[in-house]
Design an enzyme around this catalytic site. Sequence first.
Site, PDB file in Angstrom:
ATOM      1  N   THR A  84       0.845  -1.196   0.000  1.00  0.00           N
ATOM      2  CA  THR A  84       0.000   0.000   0.000  1.00  0.00           C
ATOM      3  C   THR A  84       0.878   1.243   0.000  1.00  0.00           C
ATOM      4  O   THR A  84       2.019   1.210   0.463  1.00  0.00           O
ATOM      5  CB  THR A  84      -0.929   0.068   1.235  1.00  0.00           C
ATOM      6  OG1 THR A  84      -0.163   0.416   2.396  1.00  0.00           O
ATOM      7  CG2 THR A  84      -1.656  -1.245   1.479  1.00  0.00           C
ATOM      8  N   ARG A  91       2.488   8.390  -6.349  1.00  0.00           N
ATOM      9  CA  ARG A  91       3.267   8.915  -7.486  1.00  0.00           C
ATOM     10  C   ARG A  91       4.590   9.541  -7.044  1.00  0.00           C
ATOM     11  O   ARG A  91       5.097  10.446  -7.687  1.00  0.00           O
ATOM     12  CB  ARG A  91       2.454   9.948  -8.280  1.00  0.00           C
ATOM     13  CG  ARG A  91       1.069   9.483  -8.703  1.00  0.00           C
ATOM     14  CD  ARG A  91       1.127   8.348  -9.718  1.00  0.00           C
ATOM     15  NE  ARG A  91      -0.196   7.984 -10.174  1.00  0.00           N
ATOM     16  CZ  ARG A  91      -0.928   6.998  -9.672  1.00  0.00           C
ATOM     17  NH1 ARG A  91      -0.453   6.256  -8.673  1.00  0.00           N
ATOM     18  NH2 ARG A  91      -2.126   6.728 -10.138  1.00  0.00           N
ATOM     19  N   GLY A  93       7.152   7.273  -6.076  1.00  0.00           N
ATOM     20  CA  GLY A  93       8.118   6.192  -6.159  1.00  0.00           C
ATOM     21  C   GLY A  93       8.249   5.335  -4.915  1.00  0.00           C
ATOM     22  O   GLY A  93       9.192   4.543  -4.814  1.00  0.00           O
ATOM     23  N   TYR A 124       1.975  -4.133 -12.038  1.00  0.00           N
ATOM     24  CA  TYR A 124       3.133  -4.926 -11.646  1.00  0.00           C
ATOM     25  C   TYR A 124       3.995  -5.431 -12.796  1.00  0.00           C
ATOM     26  O   TYR A 124       5.093  -5.942 -12.559  1.00  0.00           O
ATOM     27  CB  TYR A 124       2.671  -6.075 -10.751  1.00  0.00           C
ATOM     28  CG  TYR A 124       2.125  -5.525  -9.454  1.00  0.00           C
ATOM     29  CD1 TYR A 124       2.976  -5.042  -8.471  1.00  0.00           C
ATOM     30  CD2 TYR A 124       0.746  -5.424  -9.232  1.00  0.00           C
ATOM     31  CE1 TYR A 124       2.492  -4.493  -7.293  1.00  0.00           C
ATOM     32  CE2 TYR A 124       0.260  -4.882  -8.057  1.00  0.00           C
ATOM     33  CZ  TYR A 124       1.129  -4.414  -7.102  1.00  0.00           C
ATOM     34  OH  TYR A 124       0.642  -3.857  -5.943  1.00  0.00           O
ATOM     35  N   PHE A 411      -2.790 -15.156  -0.935  1.00  0.00           N
ATOM     36  CA  PHE A 411      -1.657 -15.053   0.003  1.00  0.00           C
ATOM     37  C   PHE A 411      -1.217 -13.610   0.120  1.00  0.00           C
ATOM     38  O   PHE A 411      -1.671 -12.747  -0.614  1.00  0.00           O
ATOM     39  CB  PHE A 411      -0.491 -15.948  -0.450  1.00  0.00           C
ATOM     40  CG  PHE A 411       0.070 -15.626  -1.813  1.00  0.00           C
ATOM     41  CD1 PHE A 411       1.110 -14.711  -1.945  1.00  0.00           C
ATOM     42  CD2 PHE A 411      -0.427 -16.239  -2.960  1.00  0.00           C
ATOM     43  CE1 PHE A 411       1.640 -14.409  -3.207  1.00  0.00           C
ATOM     44  CE2 PHE A 411       0.089 -15.953  -4.204  1.00  0.00           C
ATOM     45  CZ  PHE A 411       1.131 -15.032  -4.334  1.00  0.00           C
TER      46      PHE A 411
END
Length: 411
Positions: A84, A91, A93, A124, A411
């Site tokens: 999170t 935004r 990094g 991702y 998971f």
Amino acid sequence: MAIEVRNVRGDEEFDAWSDAMDVGFYMPHMRGEGPRRRGRYPDRGRVWAGFDGTSVVGTLASLDLQLTVPGPVQIPLTGISAITVAPTHRRQGVARRMMAAELGRAKERGDAVAALVAAEYPIYGRFGFGPATETAQWLVGARDLRFRRELPGRIELVDAGEARFEAAALYDRIRGRMVGAVSREDWRWDLDTGQYLRDGDESPKSFLHAVCRDESGQIVGYTAYRFTDKWTNQRPDNTVHVTTLLAADPVHEARLWKFLADHDWVTQVVGPDYDRIDPLWRDLLVDRRMAVAANAWDFVWLRVLDPAAVLAARTYAKADRIVLKVEDKDGYAQGTYALEVAADGTAACAPTLEAPDVTLPVDRLGSIYLGGYTAARLGAVGQADEHTAGALERLSTLLTSGIGPHNPMLF
């Protein structure tokens, strides 16, 4: 003030991390659970935070898991979870820095692959993860649900305490031969069976647990479920909602579905959230249209960190030799690798200076590794380059795993 990314230190920081995770997942009512969660993350070297001063503005944790790959073989897996970033610090990094820190740590530990469940598809791939398994929820009509054969197995109801141990033991047997399955921590079974209640959790009395035994008395199936009561025009129109359904084989899996559908007053069975995209038990139905897939989506995403190790770990469909160039902007997997498969399906893989037969990005290597996606498909849409005629088809044949990969657990 610059944001610092590091491991959490001490219980106070962990509890602040726990609260920040709950806020990040839009569950602020769960704050205060830190003390109860400490035991789930005993290795604080796997718990990462972004700090703005003393405030936690980003969270990430990694889990020490196992992944079943074709063979079947179980290999170490870094499971990425609890990612999170506070809405005040997006935004900037923070997620990228936490991910880089943990992937670097995983590489140092010698883990050849990492995995996560992606909340959003576009995020991702930029970290080198590629979708490797798919999942679906199945909606099954309960009225006149018929099967093409007699279904063996004796069903019995069990209490939540017995279910907690029997389900975990059954899953460990199943995942050992289920390509794509990921191991599971004990505390998750405690949550699933009502042994650990959080604020706002539904009473465990709302759920029933049942096991299926084979002729020898061994438990070969398990399900947890609850009911929704509804009457339409004074006719019963109830629904069974299944939270978990596990079975050692498709026939006993079908037996559990039949048990659920056979309840009086029930017109529909809503299956678990993370079922197979192509369940084999459905082929046993007289009318396959009685089971309809809903909410189908990509599920487990893989990130290869050591191509030589991960490619050598699994078995293959036939003997062959192929040279792969893997492109990885973050460097973990960058290189060219010679994969040599023996007649018995075992393989050796090592870096090489040879010219490649195929070039592909690391996220796409993650997608094809378990056999759920094919190299030929990637080539057809321009996401893998073929330098030797027929190499993509050969690679697709090598990586096939028969029944597609599946992981039934979050998971």
